[in-house]
Design a protein around this motif. Structure first.
Motif, PDB file in Angstrom:
ATOM      1  N   ILE A   7       0.847  -1.186   0.000  1.00  0.00           N
ATOM      2  CA  ILE A   7       0.000   0.000   0.000  1.00  0.00           C
ATOM      3  C   ILE A   7       0.884   1.238   0.000  1.00  0.00           C
ATOM      4  O   ILE A   7       1.824   1.339   0.790  1.00  0.00           O
ATOM      5  N   CYS A   8       0.561   2.156  -0.908  1.00  0.00           N
ATOM      6  CA  CYS A   8       1.279   3.437  -0.935  1.00  0.00           C
ATOM      7  C   CYS A   8       0.254   4.551  -1.093  1.00  0.00           C
ATOM      8  O   CYS A   8      -0.942   4.296  -1.090  1.00  0.00           O
ATOM      9  N   ASP A  33       1.170 -14.020  -4.617  1.00  0.00           N
ATOM     10  CA  ASP A  33       0.386 -13.074  -5.406  1.00  0.00           C
ATOM     11  C   ASP A  33       0.702 -11.720  -4.789  1.00  0.00           C
ATOM     12  O   ASP A  33       0.386 -11.475  -3.624  1.00  0.00           O
ATOM     13  N   ILE A  34       1.345 -10.851  -5.568  1.00  0.00           N
ATOM     14  CA  ILE A  34       1.824  -9.567  -5.042  1.00  0.00           C
ATOM     15  C   ILE A  34       1.173  -8.444  -5.843  1.00  0.00           C
ATOM     16  O   ILE A  34       1.234  -8.436  -7.075  1.00  0.00           O
ATOM     17  N   ALA A  35       0.561  -7.493  -5.145  1.00  0.00           N
ATOM     18  CA  ALA A  35      -0.100  -6.375  -5.819  1.00  0.00           C
ATOM     19  C   ALA A  35      -0.007  -5.118  -4.968  1.00  0.00           C
ATOM     20  O   ALA A  35       0.107  -5.192  -3.745  1.00  0.00           O
ATOM     21  N   ALA A  36      -0.074  -3.972  -5.641  1.00  0.00           N
ATOM     22  CA  ALA A  36      -0.015  -2.671  -4.968  1.00  0.00           C
ATOM     23  C   ALA A  36      -1.353  -1.952  -5.096  1.00  0.00           C
ATOM     24  O   ALA A  36      -2.025  -2.047  -6.124  1.00  0.00           O
ATOM     25  N   TYR A  37      -1.693  -1.244  -4.038  1.00  0.00           N
ATOM     26  CA  TYR A  37      -2.953  -0.510  -3.994  1.00  0.00           C
ATOM     27  C   TYR A  37      -2.743   0.851  -3.350  1.00  0.00           C
ATOM     28  O   TYR A  37      -1.798   1.049  -2.593  1.00  0.00           O
ATOM     29  N   ALA A  42      -7.248   0.484   1.309  1.00  0.00           N
ATOM     30  CA  ALA A  42      -6.691  -0.370   2.367  1.00  0.00           C
ATOM     31  C   ALA A  42      -7.734  -1.195   3.099  1.00  0.00           C
ATOM     32  O   ALA A  42      -7.517  -2.375   3.352  1.00  0.00           O
ATOM     33  N   ASN A  43      -8.857  -0.608   3.439  1.00  0.00           N
ATOM     34  CA  ASN A  43      -9.863  -1.343   4.210  1.00  0.00           C
ATOM     35  C   ASN A  43     -10.325  -2.591   3.464  1.00  0.00           C
ATOM     36  O   ASN A  43     -10.524  -3.638   4.068  1.00  0.00           O
ATOM     37  N   LYS A  64      -3.248   2.708  12.083  1.00  0.00           N
ATOM     38  CA  LYS A  64      -4.598   2.730  11.508  1.00  0.00           C
ATOM     39  C   LYS A  64      -4.836   1.498  10.633  1.00  0.00           C
ATOM     40  O   LYS A  64      -5.878   0.853  10.717  1.00  0.00           O
ATOM     41  N   ILE A  65      -3.854   1.150   9.815  1.00  0.00           N
ATOM     42  CA  ILE A  65      -4.012   0.011   8.903  1.00  0.00           C
ATOM     43  C   ILE A  65      -3.925  -1.303   9.675  1.00  0.00           C
ATOM     44  O   ILE A  65      -4.617  -2.264   9.344  1.00  0.00           O
ATOM     45  N   LYS A  66      -3.132  -1.341  10.739  1.00  0.00           N
ATOM     46  CA  LYS A  66      -3.095  -2.547  11.584  1.00  0.00           C
ATOM     47  C   LYS A  66      -4.474  -2.843  12.167  1.00  0.00           C
ATOM     48  O   LYS A  66      -4.851  -3.994  12.328  1.00  0.00           O
ATOM     49  N   GLU A  67      -5.225  -1.795  12.497  1.00  0.00           N
ATOM     50  CA  GLU A  67      -6.574  -1.977  13.033  1.00  0.00           C
ATOM     51  C   GLU A  67      -7.505  -2.602  12.004  1.00  0.00           C
ATOM     52  O   GLU A  67      -8.420  -3.345  12.359  1.00  0.00           O
ATOM     53  N   MET A  68      -7.284  -2.312  10.717  1.00  0.00           N
ATOM     54  CA  MET A  68      -8.133  -2.835   9.637  1.00  0.00           C
ATOM     55  C   MET A  68      -7.807  -4.283   9.299  1.00  0.00           C
ATOM     56  O   MET A  68      -8.669  -5.041   8.876  1.00  0.00           O
ATOM     57  N   ALA A  69      -6.554  -4.652   9.437  1.00  0.00           N
ATOM     58  CA  ALA A  69      -6.067  -5.932   8.924  1.00  0.00           C
ATOM     59  C   ALA A  69      -6.107  -7.028   9.979  1.00  0.00           C
ATOM     60  O   ALA A  69      -6.005  -6.769  11.171  1.00  0.00           O
ATOM     61  N   SER A  70      -6.223  -8.260   9.505  1.00  0.00           N
ATOM     62  CA  SER A  70      -6.157  -9.418  10.399  1.00  0.00           C
ATOM     63  C   SER A  70      -4.893 -10.218  10.089  1.00  0.00           C
ATOM     64  O   SER A  70      -4.868 -11.429  10.240  1.00  0.00           O
TER      65      SER A  70
END
Length: 99
Positions: A7-8, A33-37, A42-43, A64-70
């Protein structure tokens, strides 16, 4: 196969890094599988990732992104990012994921 999400700010600056990471992963026989967004996505994109990597320019959004991700969320090392060192980033991913 591992799903690696980068993520950028706009999803553009990491595109070359994604390609270098794909080459490194293939060279190592590591299926990924590698991709950029863009950070705005992010959510949604963190929901199915095995690991999320943030570009250094948005590392301030790590919590903030840690809170979204599992899954693990890490900021990409600035030196590795600047040198577009796909191999060292793949090695880091493998270490974090115990692969």
């Amino acid at each position: 196969m591992r799903k690696i999400v980068l993520i950028c700010a706009a999803g553009m600056s990491t595109s070359l890094l994604v390609e270098k990471m794909k080459v490194a992963a293939e060279k190592q026989g590591y299926e990924a599988d590698i991709a950029a967004y863009a950070v705005a996505e992010a959510n949604e994109v963190t929901k199915h990732a095995d690991i999320v990597l943030l570009g250094p320019q948005i590392r301030f959004q790590l919590a903030k992104i840690k809170e979204m991700a599992s899954c693990p969320v890490e900021a990409i090392d600035m030196t590795a990012y600047g040198m577009i060192d796909g191999e060292s980033i793949i090695n880091h991913v493998r270490k974090v994921l115990n692969d």
